[in-house]
Design an enzyme around this catalytic site. Structure first.
Site, mmCIF file in Angstrom:
data_model
loop_
_atom_site.group_PDB
_atom_site.id
_atom_site.type_symbol
_atom_site.label_atom_id
_atom_site.label_comp_id
_atom_site.label_asym_id
_atom_site.label_seq_id
_atom_site.Cartn_x
_atom_site.Cartn_y
_atom_site.Cartn_z
ATOM 1 N N HIS A 357 0.869 -1.178 -0.178
ATOM 2 C CA HIS A 357 0.091 0.007 -0.121
ATOM 3 C C HIS A 357 0.812 1.499 -0.107
ATOM 4 O O HIS A 357 0.359 2.360 0.139
ATOM 5 C CB HIS A 357 -1.019 -0.055 1.330
ATOM 6 N N LYS A 545 -8.432 13.858 4.693
ATOM 7 C CA LYS A 545 -7.446 12.772 4.636
ATOM 8 C C LYS A 545 -6.343 12.935 5.762
ATOM 9 O O LYS A 545 -6.603 13.892 6.394
ATOM 10 C CB LYS A 545 -6.875 12.580 3.194
ATOM 11 N N LYS A 551 0.737 14.434 0.947
ATOM 12 C CA LYS A 551 -0.678 14.672 0.386
ATOM 13 C C LYS A 551 -1.012 16.153 0.305
ATOM 14 O O LYS A 551 -2.083 16.948 -0.090
ATOM 15 C CB LYS A 551 -1.626 14.306 1.606
ATOM 16 N N THR A 653 -8.415 6.586 -1.735
ATOM 17 C CA THR A 653 -9.851 6.146 -2.232
ATOM 18 C C THR A 653 -10.946 7.178 -1.796
ATOM 19 O O THR A 653 -12.017 7.020 -2.051
ATOM 20 C CB THR A 653 -10.042 4.749 -1.093
ATOM 21 N N LYS A 657 -14.878 7.968 -3.352
ATOM 22 C CA LYS A 657 -15.986 8.596 -2.783
ATOM 23 C C LYS A 657 -16.523 9.764 -3.124
ATOM 24 O O LYS A 657 -17.751 9.956 -3.135
ATOM 25 C CB LYS A 657 -15.830 8.466 -1.305
HETATM 26 C C1 26V Z 1 1.782 2.296 8.053
HETATM 27 C C2 26V Z 1 2.512 1.866 9.252
HETATM 28 C C3 26V Z 1 3.975 2.152 9.139
HETATM 29 C C4 26V Z 1 4.450 1.210 10.259
HETATM 30 C C5 26V Z 1 3.731 1.759 11.527
HETATM 31 C C6 26V Z 1 2.348 1.446 11.588
HETATM 32 C C7 26V Z 1 1.652 1.792 10.266
HETATM 33 C C8 26V Z 1 0.375 1.652 10.002
HETATM 34 C C9 26V Z 1 -0.204 1.885 8.961
HETATM 35 C C10 26V Z 1 0.390 2.121 7.593
HETATM 36 C C11 26V Z 1 -0.145 2.257 6.422
HETATM 37 C C12 26V Z 1 0.565 3.088 5.435
HETATM 38 C C13 26V Z 1 -0.003 2.604 3.987
HETATM 39 C C14 26V Z 1 -1.388 3.224 3.581
HETATM 40 O O1 26V Z 1 -2.068 3.091 4.679
HETATM 41 N N1 26V Z 1 -1.429 3.218 2.555
HETATM 42 C C15 26V Z 1 -2.333 3.865 1.977
HETATM 43 O O2 26V Z 1 -3.391 2.646 1.475
HETATM 44 C C16 26V Z 1 -4.611 3.050 0.885
HETATM 45 C C17 26V Z 1 -5.661 1.757 0.528
HETATM 46 O O3 26V Z 1 -4.698 1.085 -0.453
HETATM 47 C C18 26V Z 1 -4.359 3.866 -0.446
HETATM 48 O O4 26V Z 1 -5.474 4.010 -1.085
HETATM 49 C C19 26V Z 1 -3.661 5.257 0.143
HETATM 50 O O5 26V Z 1 -3.122 5.561 -1.448
HETATM 51 C C20 26V Z 1 -2.300 4.818 0.795
HETATM 52 O O6 26V Z 1 -1.542 5.842 1.202
#
Ligand code: 26V
Length: 813
Positions: A357, A545, A551, A653, A657
């Site tokens: 992601h 967001k 962003k 996403t 929406k």
């Molecule tokens: C990253 C991390 C890094 C380590 C610590 C905990 C933690 C928790 C969550 C995340 C998530 C980062 C990735 C993320 O949310 N990506 C997003 O995913 C969406 C669904 O695919 C996408 O639409 C967004 O563009 C993207 O930024």
């Protein structure tokens, strides 16, 4: 279900009595919500049981979607919609003097996620059930979800989110399905009687993983899948053992218990920075071990040989956070089921699939070897073995190519690289939008792609049109049905039928009227919650967001400062009144993001209170952006800000929406914006800024100089100088020096200044086009019409057919 309205009313009153000991006239809204929720759960339970029995009988392949986050949003409205009883319940409650909307507001929003990744998981669960597919979520029942954001003096303040305080009526605790998860201790290799090497653990800590099951009801069918959320508790054995051990102080025992139970205490509120915290790794392994044990148990009930495991079970990992699924399944198969390495590996590798992601390097997970080894000794041994065998395979393919091996290794530089483990241990790796997948294949994961080209594929994200259109925007939903009939609800791709009506001026007017009404209601909400009066005929320009440098909320904010300054200098400057609306949480330790929140609130303060401009510009920062707030903002939006630095937003996403609700995108060619543009065409989207190629090329060559832009563009300079020189925004303070420095001194990592001029132009075009309401409503219609492609039903059908290999079980509609 209910035989009719009267039957519902009777059942509801009975529930109030039996569950809460109250009569309708004594019940508060919270009481009524709890009774209604609990009544619906009873009704859902019949189909829930039936679905589970059917799955066992048909031996259908089951998908387990492992995710550290599920951002479900409130469930009452959605369940009423999916069960097709919404109008009847609404009328029945009205007869009893109760208002359904107020009851819905009584539900705490379960915020068990940070943002896009967690919300995607929730949309996927809705689509899986609605398509009659056997897919379940495995997550953690955090006691505290995403923090509650307050804005005090313009600053973000975080408060704990005690979402369970009102009772979560949808969950069912299942202590009988609890499993034990082990941490720490030592591992010894022992030879058994046949001379085979086996492994024994000793001196470990054990924690009980207790599942709480939440039913996920499909739309207009009988499928009810399960979201299983695991909670950490001290085991009963530990409790007894320690109670009878006189050496053990009671207080020590309580401390031990608290430390075990802290595993499911809170959600990490950071989606931008991998921090390598021990508790986070414990959470990840806790989810993984509990989930894999539970999936293996379900498989064993089928009494099939292990060789058919991957025909019956798919384990999907939502980003690398649950990547330990790979060594955990290996551990169970080898140490508990006594399979050999090769067989266990074949099973594991053909059962696990992985979605990436993000390409942001700071969010890619790595864990220090020492931490993994001490916390999960047996798991570490297995990862090590996977790594050694993988490196050996690379060597045999291309002997002597040390560089290649070093860059692909799972363990390197004292770190375990979770993305590498996920690719090596799975049969499918997907990105979440075409551009994102291309960037993975050609840059971030290029060498892996060359090594395993058949594993890589794209699955463009989607959103559930049930929550985001049918539930959040009932008037629009109804107008669509009046225009093209009902079948788009089951087959959202048919929304394109609206295109046949795009010259129908009376339909376009109706679309405009619905938007206008939604803006009115939202303006009321804004007034009640912030005291700010906004003009519903102004353009509602929305940026919602997580707050993150890439962003570029800052670009939006600087543009508002620019407009304000222009209006002050020239009061005759002609512009359509605009309301800029923001909603964003910052990670608590993300200093820069917090400064941007303060800047936006400062701008709001200046602009909203200046009599010279206040009829032209208003700025609203709504606190505590969440799923339930999004449901209020999105139907009222005209302009959807999707302005990330090209190449950085994997998909987005919110963009989907908003388009589904008739907003027009103002964006860069990034993430899924590219595919929105391909669908709606140039006339129905406002594009600006550098392309991803240009951005990546600048990063490669280092040829960008933000100072040059600052020096050559007067608009940029005048705006930025107001951050550090005396101005209504700085008020002579140095508060925004860091922001200025990031842009001018430290060369503007996210190309805010580079894209500033083209952003102004695009905004100017929006301003012009909005004045022709017929043309604008047509853009709205075209966006709605093409949004069906971005329904998560389409996405899930693609996952089902080309990754998981599953088909609908029951499609009773
Ligand atoms: C990253 C991390 C890094 C380590 C610590 C905990 C933690 C928790 C969550 C995340 C998530 C980062 C990735 C993320 O949310 N990506 C997003 O995913 C969406 C669904 O695919 C996408 O639409 C967004 O563009 C993207 O930024």
């Amino acid at each position: 279900m209910f035989k009719g309205k009267e039957d519902f009313k009777q059942a509801f009153c009975e529930k109030l009595e039996t569950k809460l000991g109250k009569q309708v006239d004594m019940a508060t809204e919270l009481d009524a919500y709890r009774a209604l929720g609990s009544l619906l759960k009873d009704k859902i339970s019949k189909n829930w049981l039936r679905t589970n029995l059917e799955h066992e009988k048909s031996q259908q392949k089951q998908v387990y979607y492992f995710s550290m986050e599920f951002l479900m949003g409130r469930l009452l409205g959605n369940n009423l919609l999916n069960m097709q009883v919404l109008s009847m319940v609404q009328e029945g409650l009205a007869d009893l003097g109760l208002d359904l909307t107020s009851l819905e507001e009584s539900e705490n929003d379960p915020g068990l996620g940070n943002g896009g990744l967690g919300r995607l998981a929730a949309c996927f669960l809705d689509s899986l059930a609605s398509l009659g597919l056997a897919g379940h979520g495995y997550g953690i029942r955090y006691k505290y979800g995403m923090f509650d954001q307050r804005i005090i003096d313009g600053y973000q303040v975080e408060l704990p989110d005690h979402w369970l305080s009102k009772e979560f009526v949808w969950e069912v605790r299942q202590p009988g399905d609890a499993v034990e998860v082990r941490f720490g201790g030592e591992v010894h290799g022992v030879k058994d009687e046949q001379g085979n090497l086996t492994f024994e653990y000793s001196n470990y800590d054990r924690v009980n993983a207790v599942p709480y099951d939440v039913p996920v009801a499909g739309y207009n069918n009988e499928t009810v899948n399960t979201l299983r959320l695991w909670s950490a508790e001290a085991t009963e054995e530990d409790t007894l053992l320690r109670a009878f051990n006189h050496q053990q102080e009671y207080n020590d025992f309580l401390a031990h218990k608290r430390s075990l139970e802290s595993i499911s205490e809170f959600l990490y509120p950071d989606d931008s920075n991998e921090e390598g915290k021990q508790l986070r790794l414990k959470q990840e392994y806790f989810l993984v071990s509990a989930g894999v044990q539970s999936a293996v148990r379900a498989f064993e009930r089928l009494e099939l040989p292990w060789s058919s495991f991957s025909e019956k079970v798919a384990l999907h990992i939502n980003d690398t956070h649950p990547a330990l699924v790979i060594p955990e399944l290996m551990r169970i198969l080898m140490d508990e089921k006594h399979l050999g390495w090769e067989e266990a590996w074949e099973i594991t590798q053909s059962s696990v699939s992985y979605t990436n992601h993000t390409t942001l390097s700071e969010a890619l997970e790595t864990w220090p070897v020492g931490l993994v080894r001490s916390l999960l000794p047996r798991i570490f041994m297995i990862i090590n073995e996977i790594n050694e065998r993988f490196c050996e395979m690379l060597w045999n393919k291309d002997p002597g190519n040390f560089n290649r091996i070093a860059s692909l290794a799972i363990i390197a530089d004292g770190q375990v690289k979770m993305a590498h483990l996920s690719i090596v241990g799975s049969y499918s790796v997907n990105g979440v939008a075409k551009l994102h997948t291309e960037i993975l294949k050609t840059r971030e994961m290029k060498i892996f792609y060359e090594t395993f080209p058949e594993r890589f594929n794209n699955k463009t994200n989607g959103i559930t049109h049930r929550r985001w259109l049918m539930h959040a925007n009932r008037p629009l939903s109804q107008l669509i049905t009046e225009t093209i009939g009902e079948s788009w609800k089951e087959k959202p791709a048919q929304l394109t039928d609206l295109l046949k009506h795009k010259e129908d001026t009376s339909l376009l007017e109706e679309i405009g009227t619905i938007k206008q009404n939604n803006k009115h209601s939202f303006a009321e909400f804004v007034k009640e919650n912030t005291g700010i009066v906004v003009d519903p005929s102004s353009i509602f320009d929305v940026h919602i967001k997580r707050l993150h440098g890439y962003k570029r909320q800052l670009l939006n904010a600087l543009h508002i400062m620019y407009l304000y300054t222009k209006l002050k200098a020239d009061p005759t400057f002609d512009m359509v009144p605009r309301t800029f609306i923001f909603g964003a949480k910052s990670a608590p330790a993300y200093h820069f993001a917090k400064k941007v929140i303060k800047l936006i609130n400062t701008i709001a303060d200046v602009v909203n209170n200046d009599a010279d401009v206040k009829d032209k510009i208003k700025v609203v920062f709504l606190e505590n952006y969440s799923v339930s707030l999004a449901e209020k903002i999105i139907p009222a939006t005209n302009v959807s800000e999707q302005i990330s630095t090209a190449s950085k937003e994997a998909s987005g996403t919110g963009n989907m929406k908003l388009m589904m609700n008739g907003a027009v995108t103002l964006g860069t060619l990034d993430g899924a914006n590219v595919e929105i543009y391909d669908s709606v065409g140039n006339d129905n989207i406002y594009l600006f800024g550098l392309s991803s190629k240009e951005v990546l090329e600048y990063y490669r060559t280092g040829a960008y100089s933000s100072r040059q832009v600052y020096e050559s563009d007067e608009r940029v300079r005048n705006t930025l100088d107001q951050l550090i020189h005396y101005s209504p925004f700085s008020r002579g303070e140095t508060e925004f020096q860091d922001i200025y420095d990031s842009l001018v001194t430290y060369n503007d990592e996210f190309f805010v200044l580079k894209d500033f001029a083209s952003y102004i132009d695009a905004q100017q075009k929006v301003n012009q086009d909005f004045q022709n309401s017929n043309q604008w409503n047509k853009k709205s219609l075209v966006n709605i019409a093409h949004s069906g492609k971005f329904s998560s039903d389409r996405t899930i059908e693609e996952y089902a057919s080309s990754i998981w290999g599953i088909k609908p079980v029951s499609t009773v509609r």
